[in-house]
Design a protein around this motif. Structure first.
Motif, PDB file in Angstrom:
ATOM      1  N   ILE A 159      32.401  11.974  83.137  1.00 17.60           N
ATOM      2  CA  ILE A 159      31.585  10.769  82.971  1.00 17.60           C
ATOM      3  C   ILE A 159      31.329  10.505  81.489  1.00 17.60           C
ATOM      4  N   ALA A 160      30.973  11.557  80.765  1.00 16.60           N
ATOM      5  CA  ALA A 160      30.700  11.391  79.330  1.00 16.60           C
ATOM      6  C   ALA A 160      31.943  10.938  78.575  1.00 16.60           C
ATOM      7  N   LEU A 161      33.090  11.548  78.852  1.00 17.17           N
ATOM      8  CA  LEU A 161      34.321  11.181  78.166  1.00 17.17           C
ATOM      9  C   LEU A 161      34.774   9.768  78.537  1.00 17.17           C
ATOM     10  N   MET A 162      34.623   9.394  79.816  1.00 15.34           N
ATOM     11  CA  MET A 162      34.984   8.034  80.226  1.00 15.34           C
ATOM     12  C   MET A 162      34.054   7.021  79.566  1.00 15.34           C
ATOM     13  N   SER A 163      32.783   7.363  79.450  1.00 13.17           N
ATOM     14  CA  SER A 163      31.834   6.467  78.784  1.00 13.17           C
ATOM     15  C   SER A 163      32.214   6.260  77.324  1.00 13.17           C
ATOM     16  N   MET A 164      32.627   7.337  76.674  1.00  9.73           N
ATOM     17  CA  MET A 164      33.078   7.210  75.286  1.00  9.73           C
ATOM     18  C   MET A 164      34.357   6.391  75.192  1.00  9.73           C
ATOM     19  N   ALA A 165      35.231   6.552  76.168  1.00  9.40           N
ATOM     20  CA  ALA A 165      36.473   5.777  76.176  1.00  9.40           C
ATOM     21  C   ALA A 165      36.176   4.284  76.355  1.00  9.40           C
ATOM     22  N   LEU A 166      35.133   3.973  77.106  1.00  2.78           N
ATOM     23  CA  LEU A 166      34.738   2.574  77.306  1.00  2.78           C
ATOM     24  C   LEU A 166      34.049   1.982  76.082  1.00  2.78           C
ATOM     25  N   SER A 167      33.544   2.837  75.216  1.00  2.00           N
ATOM     26  CA  SER A 167      32.828   2.383  74.034  1.00  2.00           C
ATOM     27  C   SER A 167      33.791   1.736  73.034  1.00  2.00           C
ATOM     28  N   ASN A 197      32.459  22.473  73.466  1.00  3.46           N
ATOM     29  CA  ASN A 197      33.293  21.296  73.354  1.00  3.46           C
ATOM     30  C   ASN A 197      33.335  20.596  74.717  1.00  3.46           C
ATOM     31  N   LEU A 198      33.093  19.322  74.722  1.00  2.00           N
ATOM     32  CA  LEU A 198      33.047  18.542  75.962  1.00  2.00           C
ATOM     33  C   LEU A 198      34.394  18.528  76.676  1.00  2.00           C
ATOM     34  N   VAL A 199      35.462  18.465  75.923  1.00  2.51           N
ATOM     35  CA  VAL A 199      36.799  18.444  76.534  1.00  2.51           C
ATOM     36  C   VAL A 199      37.070  19.757  77.273  1.00  2.51           C
ATOM     37  N   ASN A 200      36.619  20.866  76.726  1.00  2.00           N
ATOM     38  CA  ASN A 200      36.819  22.154  77.385  1.00  2.00           C
ATOM     39  C   ASN A 200      36.056  22.257  78.698  1.00  2.00           C
ATOM     40  N   LYS A 201      35.000  21.472  78.856  1.00  2.00           N
ATOM     41  CA  LYS A 201      34.206  21.478  80.090  1.00  2.00           C
ATOM     42  C   LYS A 201      34.968  20.869  81.265  1.00  2.00           C
ATOM     43  N   LEU A 202      36.069  20.175  80.997  1.00  2.00           N
ATOM     44  CA  LEU A 202      36.884  19.617  82.077  1.00  2.00           C
ATOM     45  C   LEU A 202      37.447  20.709  82.978  1.00  2.00           C
ATOM     46  N   ALA A 203      37.564  21.915  82.451  1.00  2.00           N
ATOM     47  CA  ALA A 203      38.135  23.028  83.212  1.00  2.00           C
ATOM     48  C   ALA A 203      37.070  24.021  83.671  1.00  2.00           C
ATOM     49  N   ARG A 213      34.335  25.973  85.907  1.00  2.00           N
ATOM     50  CA  ARG A 213      34.384  26.370  87.313  1.00  2.00           C
ATOM     51  C   ARG A 213      33.362  25.617  88.167  1.00  2.00           C
ATOM     52  N   LYS A 214      32.338  25.072  87.556  1.00  2.00           N
ATOM     53  CA  LYS A 214      31.308  24.336  88.293  1.00  2.00           C
ATOM     54  C   LYS A 214      31.661  22.853  88.311  1.00  2.00           C
ATOM     55  N   GLN A 215      31.827  22.311  89.506  1.00  2.25           N
ATOM     56  CA  GLN A 215      32.243  20.915  89.656  1.00  2.25           C
ATOM     57  C   GLN A 215      31.245  19.952  89.029  1.00  2.25           C
ATOM     58  N   LYS A 216      29.971  20.297  89.069  1.00  2.00           N
ATOM     59  CA  LYS A 216      28.951  19.434  88.482  1.00  2.00           C
ATOM     60  C   LYS A 216      29.154  19.293  86.966  1.00  2.00           C
ATOM     61  N   VAL A 217      29.547  20.375  86.315  1.00  2.11           N
ATOM     62  CA  VAL A 217      29.826  20.347  84.878  1.00  2.11           C
ATOM     63  C   VAL A 217      31.060  19.497  84.596  1.00  2.11           C
ATOM     64  N   VAL A 218      32.085  19.676  85.415  1.00  7.54           N
ATOM     65  CA  VAL A 218      33.319  18.898  85.265  1.00  7.54           C
ATOM     66  C   VAL A 218      33.025  17.409  85.429  1.00  7.54           C
ATOM     67  N   ASP A 219      32.266  17.067  86.457  1.00  2.00           N
ATOM     68  CA  ASP A 219      31.925  15.663  86.701  1.00  2.00           C
ATOM     69  C   ASP A 219      31.157  15.074  85.520  1.00  2.00           C
ATOM     70  N   GLY A 220      30.210  15.843  84.983  1.00  2.06           N
ATOM     71  CA  GLY A 220      29.442  15.375  83.830  1.00  2.06           C
ATOM     72  C   GLY A 220      30.314  15.154  82.607  1.00  2.06           C
ATOM     73  N   ALA A 221      31.255  16.079  82.377  1.00  2.00           N
ATOM     74  CA  ALA A 221      32.164  15.946  81.236  1.00  2.00           C
ATOM     75  C   ALA A 221      33.056  14.722  81.407  1.00  2.00           C
ATOM     76  N   ASN A 261      41.982   5.366  73.288  1.00  2.00           N
ATOM     77  CA  ASN A 261      43.031   5.947  72.461  1.00  2.00           C
ATOM     78  C   ASN A 261      42.542   7.245  71.798  1.00  2.00           C
ATOM     79  N   TYR A 262      41.341   7.214  71.254  1.00  2.00           N
ATOM     80  CA  TYR A 262      40.789   8.386  70.578  1.00  2.00           C
ATOM     81  C   TYR A 262      40.508   9.515  71.574  1.00  2.00           C
ATOM     82  N   ILE A 263      39.921   9.181  72.708  1.00  2.00           N
ATOM     83  CA  ILE A 263      39.623  10.200  73.720  1.00  2.00           C
ATOM     84  C   ILE A 263      40.919  10.845  74.206  1.00  2.00           C
TER      85      ILE A 263
END
Length: 139
Positions: free
Chosen positions: A19-27, A1-7, A9-17, A33-35
């Motif tokens: 970016i992806a979630l913000m991109s979806m929020a911009l869509s 789950n992408l939301v679970n990747k926010l937590a 331990r690897k900062q690169k994974v967190v940053d990617g999650a 609201n949905y994100i």
């Protein structure tokens, strides 16, 4: 789950999650609201009990969403219910601090209405939140 990747331990994974979630929020097909609702909904019981990392990551991301989209998140009351339930009395001070920062961001959107949503705070915590609101208003 992408939301679970926010937590993660690897900062690169967190940053990617993020970016992806913000991109979806911009869509226009998905939106902020949905994100926002997904970030609050997907919290697993084991994440809550295993320390504050997952809760803190979600509070931090919700704060970023609120600061980026403002009223487009459209869930100030629901976010505050989430914060009240998961953050106000959490044993981890990092989670409580993230809850305070998120609440200050919501205050900037909805204003003094937020004071009716701060039940459950001790008198000392309420004073700290008011200082955080003043600080946020000066930014």
């Amino acid at each position: 789950n992408l939301v679970n990747k926010l937590a993660d331990r690897k900062q690169k994974v967190v940053d990617g999650a993020e970016i992806a979630l913000m991109s979806m929020a911009l869509s226009s097909n998905i939106g902020a609201n949905y994100i926002c609702s997904q970030v609050m909904k997907c919290l697993r019981v084991r994440d809550i009990k295993s320390g504050g990392r997952a809760v803190c990551a979600r509070f931090t991301f919700l704060r970023k969403l609120a600061e980026e989209f403002g009223e487009e998140c459209g869930q100030g009351g629901k976010i505050m219910d989430f914060v009240r339930e998961k953050g106000f009395s959490h044993k981890d001070s990092e989670v409580r601090d993230a809850a305070k920062e998120l609440t200050a961001s919501i205050y900037m959107i909805i204003g003094d209405v937020i004071f009716g949503m701060l039940d459950g705070l001790t008198e000392r915590q309420l004073r700290e939140y008011k200082v955080a609101f003043d600080h946020a208003a000066k930014k």
